[in-house]
Design a protein around this motif. Sequence first.
Motif, PDB file in Angstrom:
ATOM      1  N   THR B 443      -6.541 -70.563  -4.858  1.00 27.38           N
ATOM      2  CA  THR B 443      -8.050 -71.637  -4.107  1.00 27.38           C
ATOM      3  C   THR B 443      -9.511 -70.551  -3.486  1.00 27.38           C
ATOM      4  O   THR B 443     -10.573 -70.896  -3.859  1.00 27.38           O
ATOM      5  CB  THR B 443      -7.907 -72.616  -3.728  1.00 27.38           C
ATOM      6  N   ALA B 444      -8.447 -69.645  -2.816  1.00 29.87           N
ATOM      7  CA  ALA B 444      -9.248 -68.591  -1.886  1.00 29.87           C
ATOM      8  C   ALA B 444     -10.554 -68.650  -2.781  1.00 29.87           C
ATOM      9  O   ALA B 444     -11.932 -68.394  -2.454  1.00 29.87           O
ATOM     10  CB  ALA B 444      -9.005 -68.058  -1.071  1.00 29.87           C
ATOM     11  N   LEU B 445     -10.910 -68.434  -4.163  1.00 31.26           N
ATOM     12  CA  LEU B 445     -11.566 -67.738  -4.353  1.00 31.26           C
ATOM     13  C   LEU B 445     -13.268 -68.329  -4.881  1.00 31.26           C
ATOM     14  O   LEU B 445     -13.818 -68.289  -5.054  1.00 31.26           O
ATOM     15  CB  LEU B 445     -10.865 -67.231  -6.271  1.00 31.26           C
ATOM     16  N   MET B 446     -12.649 -69.608  -5.024  1.00 27.91           N
ATOM     17  CA  MET B 446     -13.463 -70.747  -4.895  1.00 27.91           C
ATOM     18  C   MET B 446     -14.485 -70.838  -3.743  1.00 27.91           C
ATOM     19  O   MET B 446     -15.633 -70.470  -4.112  1.00 27.91           O
ATOM     20  CB  MET B 446     -12.805 -72.577  -4.947  1.00 27.91           C
ATOM     21  N   PHE B 447     -13.774 -70.682  -2.753  1.00 26.39           N
ATOM     22  CA  PHE B 447     -14.861 -70.151  -1.721  1.00 26.39           C
ATOM     23  C   PHE B 447     -16.164 -69.077  -1.620  1.00 26.39           C
ATOM     24  O   PHE B 447     -16.401 -69.607  -1.537  1.00 26.39           O
ATOM     25  CB  PHE B 447     -13.986 -69.991  -0.235  1.00 26.39           C
TER      26      PHE B 447
END
Lengths: 101, 475
Positions: B443-447
Amino acid sequence: MAMRFSENADRMDVRYVAGLARIALSDAEAARLQGQLDDILAFVGELKKLDVSGVEVTDVATEAQNAWRADVPIAGLEREATLANAPLARHGQFVVPKVIE
Amino acid sequence: MNDFIASIGLEVHVQLKTRTKLFCAFPAHEEGDPNVAVCPVCLGLPGAMPVMNGEAIRQTVKTGLMIGSRIALRSTFDRKNYFYPDMPKNFQISQQAAPLCLGGAVEIDVGGQPKTIRVNHIHQEEDAAKITHLENSSEIDFNRASTPLMELVTEPDMASPDEAMAFLIALKEMLIYAGISDCNLELGQVRCDVNSSVRPAGTDLLGVKCEIKNMNTFKGIHRALTYELARQVEVLRSGGMLVQETRRWDDEAGVTLPMRSKEYAHDYRYFPEPDLPPVVLDAATVEAWRAELPELPAVKRARFIRDYGLPEYDVGVLTADQALAEFFEAAAQQSKNCKAVSNWVMGELLRALGEQGLGIADAKITPRALAALIALVDAKTINMPAAKEVFQVLFEKGGDPAAVVKEKGLAQVSDAGAIDGFAERAIAANEKVAAEFRGGKETALMFLVGQVMKLSRGKANPQLAAEALRRKLRG
């Protein structure tokens, strides 16, 4: 209410008709008018003696048909003129005795 | 209620959407001061003669055509005699012997159960004046007098308050669609007399009928019927007898009450109206009027499902308003993505209209422009937030979406070099988050995608941004 009448009835109850028309009649008036009404019906009743078996039933007296008007408005009466004949007017309206309780 | 069957019939009075009254050329539907749209004819002054408004005939016949009535090629008017101050000439001009439309039916659907409600006839008549009852007197306003009404009389085919409601809603929808009436209930444009009876299950003979007069809201009709049917069943269950009577709905108390017989004389002594010639129609006129009819709502719904592959929900929203349905259809025919057109119409378009209290006719965006906007999104020329921005411009000012995209510089950046640059800057500025992603936190990718979008001022293609980030973080 008393006797109803229909197109075929020989007699028309004057008190019943007066009731429909909201007219109060004294006994004397009712008796006099009943007699007159009976005479009128008897007079019109003469028509029943005619043989109309070969005559087509009609509901209008003229040959006219349709006689339509275009749906285009014109200005109405001035309200003053509209209410001029009212026995009583208020708030731009006709006022009549209360019609429900 | 299970051991009893209810039969409900409706007499629906609908004010027709004409400019003038039925028998005089004064404006109909006057909502201003009392007694300003009146003349000797609608005041019922002695000697004043009625002249037929042809438009009212056309509207009533068109209603008959919509529900499959037989149109009477010769139709006549009658006097319905009664004494009440709302009709000072002491008779209402109506049709009894030969009404304009005979038979017909309306299809309803209650809980997925289709049913046909037969119509006995539709006749034309004039509305009465409006009476306001005060403490000690009654006031009369003749603006409404002689407004064209049609009265549609059903057979007793409805078996529940829900079915009666469904019938009224279906009828109202058709009449609004065809421009026959606005059916504004608050303005009293639809008023009903409601007939109902109950009989033991398993028997055929209709029970004793009670009529509830002068209902003017659909909700009121539903409540009144629910009460009235239960009342009738209760009377029969307790061994009582029902009498045929006319009742009134007391909305506050939530009960129906018998009306005093003085309030409704049923002896109307109809006779032919001598001042109006018969209405004589030829088949060509009737067919020309038929050709003016719009596609009916139920037919349109079925066609939208079939032709555009839309879910039932979408179709319900889109066809609730004929103008909206037309807008959708015009856009869908120029688009390869009908579902997207539906989503934009139901979403952004209705939202924008609702916010500003506008009708579809006020929107500056054309169906062609909406279709073009959707094509730009589908081609990934612009992303969704940019598309919404473009939509807002089109909605307010009109114009061509491609031109708006250019003018506002909203085209997505799909150039790999530029996106790579944004991705590198995003990673460099957020080392901690980048490390988390490398450590397995997907989910860090979304940031980081969000950061790329921010750096590109919303113009980067988010999919390409995600790909570029993955490549750089893994590589």
